[in-house]
Design an enzyme around this catalytic site. Structure first.
Site, PDB file in Angstrom:
ATOM      1  N   GLY A  87       0.607  -1.145   0.217  1.00  0.00           N
ATOM      2  CA  GLY A  87       0.611   0.453  -0.205  1.00  0.00           C
ATOM      3  C   GLY A  87       1.004   0.912   0.154  1.00  0.00           C
ATOM      4  O   GLY A  87       2.217   1.149  -0.070  1.00  0.00           O
ATOM      5  N   ARG A  88      -0.030   2.301   0.317  1.00  0.00           N
ATOM      6  CA  ARG A  88       1.144   3.677   0.684  1.00  0.00           C
ATOM      7  C   ARG A  88       1.606   3.746   1.634  1.00  0.00           C
ATOM      8  O   ARG A  88       2.920   4.702   2.802  1.00  0.00           O
ATOM      9  CB  ARG A  88       0.243   4.695   0.403  1.00  0.00           C
ATOM     10  CG  ARG A  88      -0.031   4.851  -1.428  1.00  0.00           C
ATOM     11  CD  ARG A  88      -1.028   6.096  -1.435  1.00  0.00           C
ATOM     12  NE  ARG A  88      -1.434   6.379  -1.026  1.00  0.00           N
ATOM     13  CZ  ARG A  88      -2.149   6.861  -0.328  1.00  0.00           C
ATOM     14  NH1 ARG A  88      -1.086   7.645   0.314  1.00  0.00           N
ATOM     15  NH2 ARG A  88      -3.813   6.631   0.333  1.00  0.00           N
ATOM     16  N   GLU A  91       5.459   4.337   2.350  1.00  0.00           N
ATOM     17  CA  GLU A  91       6.407   5.182   1.747  1.00  0.00           C
ATOM     18  C   GLU A  91       6.279   6.094   3.047  1.00  0.00           C
ATOM     19  O   GLU A  91       7.654   6.942   3.282  1.00  0.00           O
ATOM     20  CB  GLU A  91       5.457   6.106   0.775  1.00  0.00           C
ATOM     21  CG  GLU A  91       4.754   5.663  -0.582  1.00  0.00           C
ATOM     22  CD  GLU A  91       3.924   6.600  -0.792  1.00  0.00           C
ATOM     23  OE1 GLU A  91       3.873   7.689  -0.166  1.00  0.00           O
ATOM     24  OE2 GLU A  91       3.269   6.167  -2.466  1.00  0.00           O
ATOM     25  N   CYS A 117       4.957  -6.354  -2.104  1.00  0.00           N
ATOM     26  CA  CYS A 117       4.426  -4.522  -3.586  1.00  0.00           C
ATOM     27  C   CYS A 117       5.007  -3.503  -3.162  1.00  0.00           C
ATOM     28  O   CYS A 117       6.490  -4.448  -2.856  1.00  0.00           O
ATOM     29  CB  CYS A 117       3.035  -4.856  -2.644  1.00  0.00           C
ATOM     30  SG  CYS A 117       1.999  -3.678  -4.718  1.00  0.00           S
ATOM     31  N   HIS A 118       4.284  -2.781  -2.480  1.00  0.00           N
ATOM     32  CA  HIS A 118       5.333  -1.648  -1.778  1.00  0.00           C
ATOM     33  C   HIS A 118       5.939  -1.567  -0.822  1.00  0.00           C
ATOM     34  O   HIS A 118       6.830  -0.931  -0.624  1.00  0.00           O
ATOM     35  CB  HIS A 118       4.272  -0.141  -1.822  1.00  0.00           C
ATOM     36  CG  HIS A 118       4.124  -0.304  -3.147  1.00  0.00           C
ATOM     37  ND1 HIS A 118       3.314  -0.418  -4.232  1.00  0.00           N
ATOM     38  CD2 HIS A 118       4.366   1.092  -4.196  1.00  0.00           C
ATOM     39  CE1 HIS A 118       3.059  -0.367  -4.877  1.00  0.00           C
ATOM     40  NE2 HIS A 118       3.436   1.188  -5.707  1.00  0.00           N
ATOM     41  N   TYR A 138       6.084  -5.241  -6.468  1.00  0.00           N
ATOM     42  CA  TYR A 138       5.747  -4.243  -7.442  1.00  0.00           C
ATOM     43  C   TYR A 138       6.451  -3.816  -8.460  1.00  0.00           C
ATOM     44  O   TYR A 138       7.772  -3.756  -7.703  1.00  0.00           O
ATOM     45  CB  TYR A 138       4.886  -3.189  -7.028  1.00  0.00           C
ATOM     46  CG  TYR A 138       3.114  -2.809  -7.903  1.00  0.00           C
ATOM     47  CD1 TYR A 138       2.789  -3.897  -8.593  1.00  0.00           C
ATOM     48  CD2 TYR A 138       3.519  -1.408  -7.958  1.00  0.00           C
ATOM     49  CE1 TYR A 138       1.466  -3.061  -9.008  1.00  0.00           C
ATOM     50  CE2 TYR A 138       2.151  -0.920  -9.266  1.00  0.00           C
ATOM     51  CZ  TYR A 138       2.028  -1.622  -9.961  1.00  0.00           C
ATOM     52  OH  TYR A 138       0.826  -1.612 -10.385  1.00  0.00           O
TER      53      TYR A 138
END
Length: 186
Positions: A87-88, A91, A117-118, A138
């Site tokens: 997801g985000r 970050e 993924c992220h 990802y």
């Protein structure tokens, strides 16, 4: 009877819903004692990333999920396995030194790590721990994976020793199958 394995999921607001819920429930199903840690102890907001007719994924608001610990409260040595959803959230959570200390512990102690993924973005500040390793993520995260000195594997899921990585949420069954297998072997 053997004591239950303890699993730590590290995340924050904007975690991909399936990438936190699926591993969480899978671990509970196995009887593992599972905590979710985040920058703050709170109900986290999840997001739903989907693959529709766009050139990239779409994002919608998801369910809430409780983080029952903060990164600062975690004693990494108490846990047998680590899960880093995407997801985000990666970050911004990678900016917390307490989180980085947790992740470094799992690499140093060769404990199972599942990363999706992220989630690979969490590794960029601790590049020395993944330099020379192989993992997938990802596809948009390929530059960040390579910037750590790791080799990006263009596969849906990949296992490099204790590091179990996956491209996105559709790969969760393979990721969690290997993660659980490693936990049971330890």
């Amino acid at each position: 009877m053997a004591s239950s394995k303890k699993i730590l999921i590290v995340t924050g607001d904007a975690v991909e819903a399936l990438e936190v819920y699926y591993p969480y429930f899978r671990c509970l199903e196995e009887g593992f004692d599972t905590d979710i840690a985040a920058p703050h102890q709170k109900k986290l907001n999840t997001v739903i990333h989907d693959f529709e007719d766009w050139e990239t994924y779409t994002e919608k608001r998801g369910y809430g999920i409780d983080a029952n610990k903060t990164f600062a409260d975690v004693q990494a040595a108490d846990y047998d396995g680590l899960i880093i959803p995407g997801g985000r959230a990666p970050e911004h959570i990678r900016m917390h030194q307490d989180l980085l200390d947790i992740v470094v512990h799992f690499f140093d102690e060769n404990k199972p790590i599942a990363i999706m993924c992220h989630g690979s973005l969490v590794l960029t500040p601790i590049a020395e721990k993944v330099k020379g390793r192989k993992l997938t993520a990802y596809s948009a995260c390929k530059p960040e994976v390579e910037s750590t000195g790791a080799e990006y594997m263009n596969e849906m899921d990949y296992v490099d020793g204790n590091l179990v990585s996956g491209h996105a949420w559709p790969d969760l069954p393979a990721i969690m199958r290997e993660f659980v297998k490693q936990l049971k072997e330890k």
